[in-house]
Design a protein around this motif. Sequence first.
Motif, PDB file in Angstrom:
ATOM      1  N   PRO A   1       0.814  -1.220   0.000  1.00  0.00           N
ATOM      2  CA  PRO A   1       0.000   0.000   0.000  1.00  0.00           C
ATOM      3  C   PRO A   1       0.852   1.277   0.000  1.00  0.00           C
ATOM      4  O   PRO A   1       2.018   1.255   0.397  1.00  0.00           O
ATOM      5  N   ALA A   2       0.239   2.365  -0.423  1.00  0.00           N
ATOM      6  CA  ALA A   2       0.910   3.665  -0.443  1.00  0.00           C
ATOM      7  C   ALA A   2       1.232   4.098   0.975  1.00  0.00           C
ATOM      8  O   ALA A   2       0.408   3.976   1.880  1.00  0.00           O
ATOM      9  N   GLY A   3       2.426   4.573   1.166  1.00  0.00           N
ATOM     10  CA  GLY A   3       2.869   5.050   2.472  1.00  0.00           C
ATOM     11  C   GLY A   3       4.045   5.982   2.308  1.00  0.00           C
ATOM     12  O   GLY A   3       4.317   6.479   1.219  1.00  0.00           O
ATOM     13  N   VAL A   4       4.751   6.192   3.395  1.00  0.00           N
ATOM     14  CA  VAL A   4       5.892   7.094   3.372  1.00  0.00           C
ATOM     15  C   VAL A   4       6.906   6.646   4.411  1.00  0.00           C
ATOM     16  O   VAL A   4       6.549   6.016   5.406  1.00  0.00           O
ATOM     17  N   LYS A   5       8.170   6.934   4.158  1.00  0.00           N
ATOM     18  CA  LYS A   5       9.231   6.649   5.127  1.00  0.00           C
ATOM     19  C   LYS A   5      10.197   7.825   5.162  1.00  0.00           C
ATOM     20  O   LYS A   5      10.190   8.672   4.285  1.00  0.00           O
ATOM     21  N   ASN A   6      11.010   7.850   6.190  1.00  0.00           N
ATOM     22  CA  ASN A   6      12.084   8.842   6.341  1.00  0.00           C
ATOM     23  C   ASN A   6      11.598  10.285   6.451  1.00  0.00           C
ATOM     24  O   ASN A   6      12.168  11.188   5.838  1.00  0.00           O
ATOM     25  N   ILE A   7      10.576  10.530   7.245  1.00  0.00           N
ATOM     26  CA  ILE A   7      10.174  11.914   7.529  1.00  0.00           C
ATOM     27  C   ILE A   7      11.005  12.382   8.727  1.00  0.00           C
ATOM     28  O   ILE A   7      10.942  11.777   9.793  1.00  0.00           O
TER      29      ILE A   7
ATOM     30  N   ASN B   1       9.637  18.741   3.694  1.00  0.00           N
ATOM     31  CA  ASN B   1      10.034  17.358   3.488  1.00  0.00           C
ATOM     32  C   ASN B   1       8.839  16.473   3.808  1.00  0.00           C
ATOM     33  O   ASN B   1       8.318  16.511   4.922  1.00  0.00           O
ATOM     34  N   CYS B   2       8.420  15.698   2.835  1.00  0.00           N
ATOM     35  CA  CYS B   2       7.276  14.798   3.000  1.00  0.00           C
ATOM     36  C   CYS B   2       7.729  13.350   3.118  1.00  0.00           C
ATOM     37  O   CYS B   2       6.912  12.437   3.094  1.00  0.00           O
ATOM     38  N   GLY B   3       9.029  13.135   3.201  1.00  0.00           N
ATOM     39  CA  GLY B   3       9.549  11.781   3.264  1.00  0.00           C
ATOM     40  C   GLY B   3       9.675  11.187   1.873  1.00  0.00           C
ATOM     41  O   GLY B   3       9.646  11.889   0.870  1.00  0.00           O
ATOM     42  N   GLU B   4       9.791   9.878   1.829  1.00  0.00           N
ATOM     43  CA  GLU B   4       9.915   9.165   0.559  1.00  0.00           C
ATOM     44  C   GLU B   4       8.677   8.299   0.373  1.00  0.00           C
ATOM     45  O   GLU B   4       8.334   7.520   1.268  1.00  0.00           O
ATOM     46  N   PRO B   5       8.004   8.412  -0.778  1.00  0.00           N
ATOM     47  CA  PRO B   5       6.810   7.589  -0.985  1.00  0.00           C
ATOM     48  C   PRO B   5       7.181   6.110  -1.072  1.00  0.00           C
ATOM     49  O   PRO B   5       8.216   5.754  -1.631  1.00  0.00           O
ATOM     50  N   THR B   6       6.357   5.275  -0.462  1.00  0.00           N
ATOM     51  CA  THR B   6       6.557   3.829  -0.523  1.00  0.00           C
ATOM     52  C   THR B   6       5.280   3.177  -1.034  1.00  0.00           C
ATOM     53  O   THR B   6       4.204   3.758  -0.957  1.00  0.00           O
ATOM     54  N   GLY B   7       5.419   1.994  -1.517  1.00  0.00           N
ATOM     55  CA  GLY B   7       4.285   1.233  -2.015  1.00  0.00           C
ATOM     56  C   GLY B   7       4.435   0.971  -3.494  1.00  0.00           C
ATOM     57  O   GLY B   7       5.120   1.700  -4.213  1.00  0.00           O
ATOM     58  N   ASN B   8       3.835  -0.110  -3.944  1.00  0.00           N
ATOM     59  CA  ASN B   8       3.912  -0.440  -5.361  1.00  0.00           C
ATOM     60  C   ASN B   8       2.828  -1.446  -5.723  1.00  0.00           C
ATOM     61  O   ASN B   8       2.227  -2.082  -4.860  1.00  0.00           O
ATOM     62  N   VAL B   9       2.580  -1.548  -7.007  1.00  0.00           N
ATOM     63  CA  VAL B   9       1.797  -2.632  -7.578  1.00  0.00           C
ATOM     64  C   VAL B   9       2.644  -3.136  -8.742  1.00  0.00           C
ATOM     65  O   VAL B   9       2.823  -2.444  -9.738  1.00  0.00           O
TER      66      VAL B   9
ATOM     67  N   ASN C   1       0.713  19.055   3.511  1.00  0.00           N
ATOM     68  CA  ASN C   1       0.202  17.703   3.320  1.00  0.00           C
ATOM     69  C   ASN C   1       0.486  17.290   1.887  1.00  0.00           C
ATOM     70  O   ASN C   1       0.497  18.125   0.986  1.00  0.00           O
ATOM     71  N   ALA C   2       0.693  16.005   1.703  1.00  0.00           N
ATOM     72  CA  ALA C   2       0.924  15.484   0.353  1.00  0.00           C
ATOM     73  C   ALA C   2       0.139  14.191   0.183  1.00  0.00           C
ATOM     74  O   ALA C   2       0.016  13.402   1.118  1.00  0.00           O
ATOM     75  N   GLY C   3      -0.388  13.993  -1.007  1.00  0.00           N
ATOM     76  CA  GLY C   3      -1.084  12.767  -1.351  1.00  0.00           C
ATOM     77  C   GLY C   3      -0.132  11.806  -2.043  1.00  0.00           C
ATOM     78  O   GLY C   3       0.583  12.190  -2.959  1.00  0.00           O
ATOM     79  N   ILE C   4      -0.119  10.571  -1.586  1.00  0.00           N
ATOM     80  CA  ILE C   4       0.714   9.527  -2.173  1.00  0.00           C
ATOM     81  C   ILE C   4      -0.227   8.555  -2.874  1.00  0.00           C
ATOM     82  O   ILE C   4      -1.229   8.136  -2.304  1.00  0.00           O
ATOM     83  N   VAL C   5       0.118   8.190  -4.100  1.00  0.00           N
ATOM     84  CA  VAL C   5      -0.757   7.334  -4.892  1.00  0.00           C
ATOM     85  C   VAL C   5       0.063   6.230  -5.549  1.00  0.00           C
ATOM     86  O   VAL C   5       1.159   6.472  -6.048  1.00  0.00           O
ATOM     87  N   VAL C   6      -0.515   5.025  -5.554  1.00  0.00           N
ATOM     88  CA  VAL C   6       0.022   3.916  -6.339  1.00  0.00           C
ATOM     89  C   VAL C   6      -1.008   3.643  -7.428  1.00  0.00           C
ATOM     90  O   VAL C   6      -2.183   3.439  -7.138  1.00  0.00           O
ATOM     91  N   ARG C   7      -0.569   3.706  -8.673  1.00  0.00           N
ATOM     92  CA  ARG C   7      -1.458   3.444  -9.816  1.00  0.00           C
ATOM     93  C   ARG C   7      -1.012   2.175 -10.537  1.00  0.00           C
ATOM     94  O   ARG C   7       0.161   1.853 -10.564  1.00  0.00           O
ATOM     95  N   ASN C   8      -1.975   1.485 -11.141  1.00  0.00           N
ATOM     96  CA  ASN C   8      -1.636   0.300 -11.927  1.00  0.00           C
ATOM     97  C   ASN C   8      -1.289   0.710 -13.358  1.00  0.00           C
ATOM     98  O   ASN C   8      -1.261   1.906 -13.681  1.00  0.00           O
ATOM     99  N   GLY C   9      -1.025  -0.254 -14.193  1.00  0.00           N
ATOM    100  CA  GLY C   9      -0.633   0.009 -15.575  1.00  0.00           C
ATOM    101  C   GLY C   9      -1.699   0.720 -16.393  1.00  0.00           C
ATOM    102  O   GLY C   9      -1.406   1.298 -17.434  1.00  0.00           O
ATOM    103  N   TYR C  10      -2.940   0.699 -15.928  1.00  0.00           N
ATOM    104  CA  TYR C  10      -4.030   1.377 -16.626  1.00  0.00           C
ATOM    105  C   TYR C  10      -4.246   2.794 -16.100  1.00  0.00           C
ATOM    106  O   TYR C  10      -5.121   3.506 -16.569  1.00  0.00           O
ATOM    107  N   GLY C  11      -3.476   3.190 -15.105  1.00  0.00           N
ATOM    108  CA  GLY C  11      -3.612   4.519 -14.528  1.00  0.00           C
ATOM    109  C   GLY C  11      -4.626   4.595 -13.402  1.00  0.00           C
ATOM    110  O   GLY C  11      -4.880   5.670 -12.868  1.00  0.00           O
TER     111      GLY C  11
END
Length: 162
Positions: free
Chosen positions: A19-25, A82-90, A125-135
Amino acid sequence: MKKTLTSLIVTGLLAGCTPAGVKNIPQEDFDKNFVFTQSYDEVWGSTVEWFAMNNIPINSMEKDSGLISSNHGLSPGSSVINCGEPTGNVGLYQARFESADSNINVLVREIGPEQTRATVNIFGNAGIVVRNGYGNIVSSNEVRCVSTGKLENSYENFILSN
């Protein structure tokens, strides 16, 4: 055989999802309060000038209350927040920041004759998003961003030099 192969592919893709998240704030470990040996009017005028010199639009300015605020729109990749580094993937598609907003508030107070305190608060505030190959959004999250201290340092130096 096709069902087994399809099941294995789907299982493999799902196993590669986080899931979408963040690290290193980082934690804020700098001073946001500054005391100047200048009158309230001098610090107030220099504060307004600092906003202008840094191309920061002022949304609200109330001299009687001592508050100047801005919704600046600094991005997570800037050197100011600094919003950290986004984490998460599909699969191979990684999380990324897709939206951000930031606020800058400066509160100026007279604390004595020829003594004025200014408090500078920068946050966002920042929104973090993980999108699939279809967007399509697979996972999303929101994170609170913190100041790096760069604008606070700039503010203090500017007021002291005026």
